[in-house]
Design an enzyme around this catalytic site. Structure first.
Site, PDB file in Angstrom:
ATOM      1  N   GLY A  47       0.834  -1.196   0.000  1.00 33.87           N
ATOM      2  CA  GLY A  47       0.000   0.000   0.000  1.00 33.87           C
ATOM      3  C   GLY A  47       0.867   1.243   0.000  1.00 33.87           C
ATOM      4  O   GLY A  47       1.999   1.216   0.489  1.00 33.87           O
ATOM      5  N   GLN A  52       2.853  10.065   1.062  1.00 35.65           N
ATOM      6  CA  GLN A  52       4.158   9.410   1.184  1.00 35.65           C
ATOM      7  C   GLN A  52       5.092   9.741   0.017  1.00 35.65           C
ATOM      8  O   GLN A  52       6.291   9.502   0.105  1.00 35.65           O
ATOM      9  CB  GLN A  52       3.983   7.889   1.282  1.00 35.65           C
ATOM     10  CG  GLN A  52       3.345   7.450   2.593  1.00 35.65           C
ATOM     11  CD  GLN A  52       3.206   5.952   2.666  1.00 35.65           C
ATOM     12  OE1 GLN A  52       2.240   5.381   2.176  1.00 35.65           O
ATOM     13  NE2 GLN A  52       4.182   5.281   3.271  1.00 35.65           N
ATOM     14  N   CYS A 105       5.770   0.083   7.528  1.00 32.94           N
ATOM     15  CA  CYS A 105       5.401   1.201   6.676  1.00 32.94           C
ATOM     16  C   CYS A 105       6.605   1.578   5.825  1.00 32.94           C
ATOM     17  O   CYS A 105       7.726   1.631   6.337  1.00 32.94           O
ATOM     18  CB  CYS A 105       4.978   2.384   7.552  1.00 32.94           C
ATOM     19  SG  CYS A 105       4.496   3.839   6.612  1.00 32.94           S
ATOM     20  N   LEU A 106       6.378   1.833   4.538  1.00 33.22           N
ATOM     21  CA  LEU A 106       7.485   2.197   3.653  1.00 33.22           C
ATOM     22  C   LEU A 106       8.146   3.503   4.094  1.00 33.22           C
ATOM     23  O   LEU A 106       9.307   3.746   3.771  1.00 33.22           O
ATOM     24  CB  LEU A 106       6.987   2.327   2.209  1.00 33.22           C
ATOM     25  CG  LEU A 106       6.509   1.017   1.559  1.00 33.22           C
ATOM     26  CD1 LEU A 106       5.901   1.289   0.192  1.00 33.22           C
ATOM     27  CD2 LEU A 106       7.646   0.010   1.447  1.00 33.22           C
ATOM     28  N   HIS A 147      -4.467   1.479   7.834  1.00 33.83           N
ATOM     29  CA  HIS A 147      -3.098   1.988   7.855  1.00 33.83           C
ATOM     30  C   HIS A 147      -2.896   3.060   6.778  1.00 33.83           C
ATOM     31  O   HIS A 147      -2.399   4.147   7.057  1.00 33.83           O
ATOM     32  CB  HIS A 147      -2.117   0.821   7.661  1.00 33.83           C
ATOM     33  CG  HIS A 147      -0.685   1.233   7.563  1.00 33.83           C
ATOM     34  ND1 HIS A 147       0.266   0.873   8.491  1.00 33.83           N
ATOM     35  CD2 HIS A 147      -0.034   2.007   6.643  1.00 33.83           C
ATOM     36  CE1 HIS A 147       1.435   1.415   8.145  1.00 33.83           C
ATOM     37  NE2 HIS A 147       1.289   2.095   7.019  1.00 33.83           N
ATOM     38  N   GLU A 148      -3.327   2.750   5.549  1.00 35.20           N
ATOM     39  CA  GLU A 148      -3.111   3.698   4.437  1.00 35.20           C
ATOM     40  C   GLU A 148      -3.888   4.995   4.650  1.00 35.20           C
ATOM     41  O   GLU A 148      -3.376   6.077   4.395  1.00 35.20           O
ATOM     42  CB  GLU A 148      -3.504   3.074   3.098  1.00 35.20           C
ATOM     43  CG  GLU A 148      -2.581   1.966   2.607  1.00 35.20           C
ATOM     44  CD  GLU A 148      -1.102   2.291   2.762  1.00 35.20           C
ATOM     45  OE1 GLU A 148      -0.705   3.444   2.517  1.00 35.20           O
ATOM     46  OE2 GLU A 148      -0.345   1.389   3.154  1.00 35.20           O
ATOM     47  N   HIS A 151      -2.600   7.704   6.848  1.00 35.71           N
ATOM     48  CA  HIS A 151      -1.622   8.603   6.209  1.00 35.71           C
ATOM     49  C   HIS A 151      -2.300   9.883   5.709  1.00 35.71           C
ATOM     50  O   HIS A 151      -1.672  10.931   5.660  1.00 35.71           O
ATOM     51  CB  HIS A 151      -0.950   7.914   5.013  1.00 35.71           C
ATOM     52  CG  HIS A 151       0.168   6.995   5.391  1.00 35.71           C
ATOM     53  ND1 HIS A 151       1.311   7.420   6.035  1.00 35.71           N
ATOM     54  CD2 HIS A 151       0.334   5.659   5.201  1.00 35.71           C
ATOM     55  CE1 HIS A 151       2.125   6.384   6.224  1.00 35.71           C
ATOM     56  NE2 HIS A 151       1.555   5.300   5.730  1.00 35.71           N
TER      57      HIS A 151
HETATM   58 NI    NI Z   1       2.422   3.399   5.817  1.00 38.43          NI
END
Ligand code: NI
Length: 178
Positions: A47, A52, A105-106, A147-148, A151
């Protein structure tokens, strides 16, 4: 195809409340979705939200299937991927029942922590045509979506863990990525 740089916490953009996508049909939104997808698959991740990559808009992409073995089986084959695009997503109901998963998380590389979230969620969102949808999600999909979409409100999974652990992660990432 344009792989973008993924911002790393504590970048300021990751803490902003993102703005509504006014015209999901716009060419710029289509291009943004392409960039998000390319960047997510390259990372690789399941995701990625627009903030991000430094775009403060309420839009995210997910593919919760492609790392579950299906991708490896048919590497290189198009069509195995199951990209989902979420524009202006909004939870209209969340279950009282909770479920715990280990999240990463990236934007917070190399850290994984157990996070507890509502087990079932009802989501309303738009697609690239501007059409509205409503559906219930559970299991890993419910986790990934919560989670996404955190953001989009400037929230990160480390906000759910102890301040002590969070401060430790913040310190280490500052050292590595600044
Ligand atoms: Ni994330």
């Amino acid at each position: 195809m344009a792989i973008q740089t993924i911002l790393i916490y504590p970048d300021d953009c990751l803490r902003q409340v993102a703005a509504k996508v006014e015209d999901p049909k716009a060419d710029s939104i289509k291009a943004l979705v392409q960039d998000l997808a390319d960047t997510m698959y390259d990372a690789p991740g399941v995701g990625l939200a627009a903030p991000q990559i430094g775009v403060s808009l309420r839009l995210a992409v997910t593919d919760t299937d492609w790392k579950n073995g299906r991708y490896e089986e048919a590497e290189g084959a198009q069509g195995v991927r199951n990209l989902k695009v979420w524009i202006n997503p909004e939870f209209i109901w969340k279950s009282e029942e909770m479920a715990s998963y280990e999240e990463g998380c990236l934007s917070i590389p190399e850290y994984y922590e157990e996070v507890s979230r509502p087990a079932v969620v009802r989501l309303r969102w738009q697609d690239l045509s501007g059409a509205f949808f409503e559906q219930d999600f559970e299991g890993f999909q419910a986790v990934a979506l919560q989670h996404e979409f955190d953001h989009l409100d400037g929230k990160l999974f480390i906000d759910y863990i102890s301040p002590l652990k969070r401060n430790m992660i913040t310190r280490k990432l500052k050292k590595h990525f600044k």
